[in-house]
Design an enzyme around this catalytic site. Sequence first.
Site, PDB file in Angstrom:
ATOM      1  N   GLY A  73       3.547  -1.928   1.420  1.00 41.75           N
ATOM      2  CA  GLY A  73       4.036  -1.604   2.031  1.00 41.75           C
ATOM      3  C   GLY A  73       3.158  -1.961   3.357  1.00 41.75           C
ATOM      4  O   GLY A  73       1.788  -2.854   2.990  1.00 41.75           O
ATOM      5  N   HIS A  94       5.221   6.064   5.652  1.00 39.80           N
ATOM      6  CA  HIS A  94       3.804   5.536   5.778  1.00 39.80           C
ATOM      7  C   HIS A  94       3.752   4.020   6.169  1.00 39.80           C
ATOM      8  O   HIS A  94       2.922   4.192   7.493  1.00 39.80           O
ATOM      9  CB  HIS A  94       3.019   4.790   4.547  1.00 39.80           C
ATOM     10  CG  HIS A  94       1.699   4.075   4.459  1.00 39.80           C
ATOM     11  ND1 HIS A  94       0.511   4.670   4.464  1.00 39.80           N
ATOM     12  CD2 HIS A  94       1.379   3.179   5.569  1.00 39.80           C
ATOM     13  CE1 HIS A  94       0.053   3.967   4.216  1.00 39.80           C
ATOM     14  NE2 HIS A  94      -0.092   3.512   5.275  1.00 39.80           N
ATOM     15  N   GLU A  95       4.364   3.431   6.303  1.00 41.68           N
ATOM     16  CA  GLU A  95       4.573   2.067   6.980  1.00 41.68           C
ATOM     17  C   GLU A  95       5.429   2.380   8.790  1.00 41.68           C
ATOM     18  O   GLU A  95       5.263   1.908   9.722  1.00 41.68           O
ATOM     19  CB  GLU A  95       5.504   1.125   6.685  1.00 41.68           C
ATOM     20  CG  GLU A  95       5.262   0.530   4.914  1.00 41.68           C
ATOM     21  CD  GLU A  95       3.693  -0.205   5.315  1.00 41.68           C
ATOM     22  OE1 GLU A  95       3.072  -0.287   6.276  1.00 41.68           O
ATOM     23  OE2 GLU A  95       2.802   0.436   3.889  1.00 41.68           O
ATOM     24  N   HIS A 153       2.798   3.579  11.475  1.00 42.85           N
ATOM     25  CA  HIS A 153       1.738   2.696  11.505  1.00 42.85           C
ATOM     26  C   HIS A 153       2.680   1.924  12.721  1.00 42.85           C
ATOM     27  O   HIS A 153       1.639   1.981  14.000  1.00 42.85           O
ATOM     28  CB  HIS A 153       1.979   1.366  10.626  1.00 42.85           C
ATOM     29  CG  HIS A 153       0.661   1.394   9.455  1.00 42.85           C
ATOM     30  ND1 HIS A 153      -0.416   1.735   9.867  1.00 42.85           N
ATOM     31  CD2 HIS A 153       0.764   1.348   8.133  1.00 42.85           C
ATOM     32  CE1 HIS A 153      -1.248   1.094   9.064  1.00 42.85           C
ATOM     33  NE2 HIS A 153      -0.518   1.355   8.359  1.00 42.85           N
ATOM     34  N   CYS A 213      -4.245   2.536   1.903  1.00 38.83           N
ATOM     35  CA  CYS A 213      -3.744   1.634   2.925  1.00 38.83           C
ATOM     36  C   CYS A 213      -4.312   0.578   3.394  1.00 38.83           C
ATOM     37  O   CYS A 213      -5.588  -0.771   3.115  1.00 38.83           O
ATOM     38  CB  CYS A 213      -3.697   2.323   4.287  1.00 38.83           C
ATOM     39  SG  CYS A 213      -3.626   1.235   5.934  1.00 38.83           S
ATOM     40  N   LEU A 214      -3.470  -1.174   3.318  1.00 39.69           N
ATOM     41  CA  LEU A 214      -3.913  -2.160   3.250  1.00 39.69           C
ATOM     42  C   LEU A 214      -5.360  -2.316   4.303  1.00 39.69           C
ATOM     43  O   LEU A 214      -6.798  -3.072   4.155  1.00 39.69           O
ATOM     44  CB  LEU A 214      -3.046  -3.272   2.884  1.00 39.69           C
ATOM     45  CG  LEU A 214      -3.093  -3.270   1.952  1.00 39.69           C
ATOM     46  CD1 LEU A 214      -1.902  -4.690   2.282  1.00 39.69           C
ATOM     47  CD2 LEU A 214      -3.695  -3.574   1.004  1.00 39.69           C
ATOM     48  N   GLN A 235      -0.450  -4.548  11.393  1.00 38.61           N
ATOM     49  CA  GLN A 235      -1.670  -4.360  10.668  1.00 38.61           C
ATOM     50  C   GLN A 235      -2.120  -6.685  10.130  1.00 38.61           C
ATOM     51  O   GLN A 235      -3.008  -6.410  10.068  1.00 38.61           O
ATOM     52  CB  GLN A 235      -1.303  -4.045   9.411  1.00 38.61           C
ATOM     53  CG  GLN A 235      -1.349  -2.528   8.885  1.00 38.61           C
ATOM     54  CD  GLN A 235      -1.252  -2.352   7.309  1.00 38.61           C
ATOM     55  OE1 GLN A 235       0.275  -2.028   6.968  1.00 38.61           O
ATOM     56  NE2 GLN A 235      -2.073  -2.141   6.898  1.00 38.61           N
TER      57      GLN A 235
HETATM   58 NI    NI Z   1      -1.182   1.360   5.990  1.00 37.63          NI
END
Ligand code: NI
Length: 156
Positions: A46, A132-133, A136, A90-91, A51
Amino acid sequence: MAIRNIREDGDEILRKKCRTVEIVDDKIKQLVDDMLETMYKYNGVGLAAPQVGVLKRVVVIDIEDDNGPYVFINPEILKEKGEQEVDEGCLSFPNQFAKIIRPAEVTVKALDKEGKEFKLKAKGLLAQAISHEVDHLNGILFVDKIIPGTLEVIKN
Ligand code: NI
């Protein structure tokens, strides 16, 4: 489509609260396409708009099921049910992994890429990814929720 730069740990933008998307126009569609391409390039499950440096409430997810990829514009979690202990990364934190608690099930309402409203009930990995997203979009990061002692930092 284009690959966008991923903002990493320490970048202030990751802590900001994102704005609601007023109109799903071509610029938003471009953003969605770029986010998908960027997510695939870095093998993510995701990605949220902050991000890639955009403070808008836009999320993409692909858990490699039959219904994805999922696009959520202005996602709103209507209901959470139960808990699951999950391994997460997480990226924006490329070398960090930890165990955290996520809801086992979420019901979410959002607009799709065409600006059409939909509602989705998700379990397991999809519920984890949505939680999670959406975090963000509110400046909340998975490192805020780590079960103490479970953080693993992979050294390159
Ligand atoms: Ni993330």
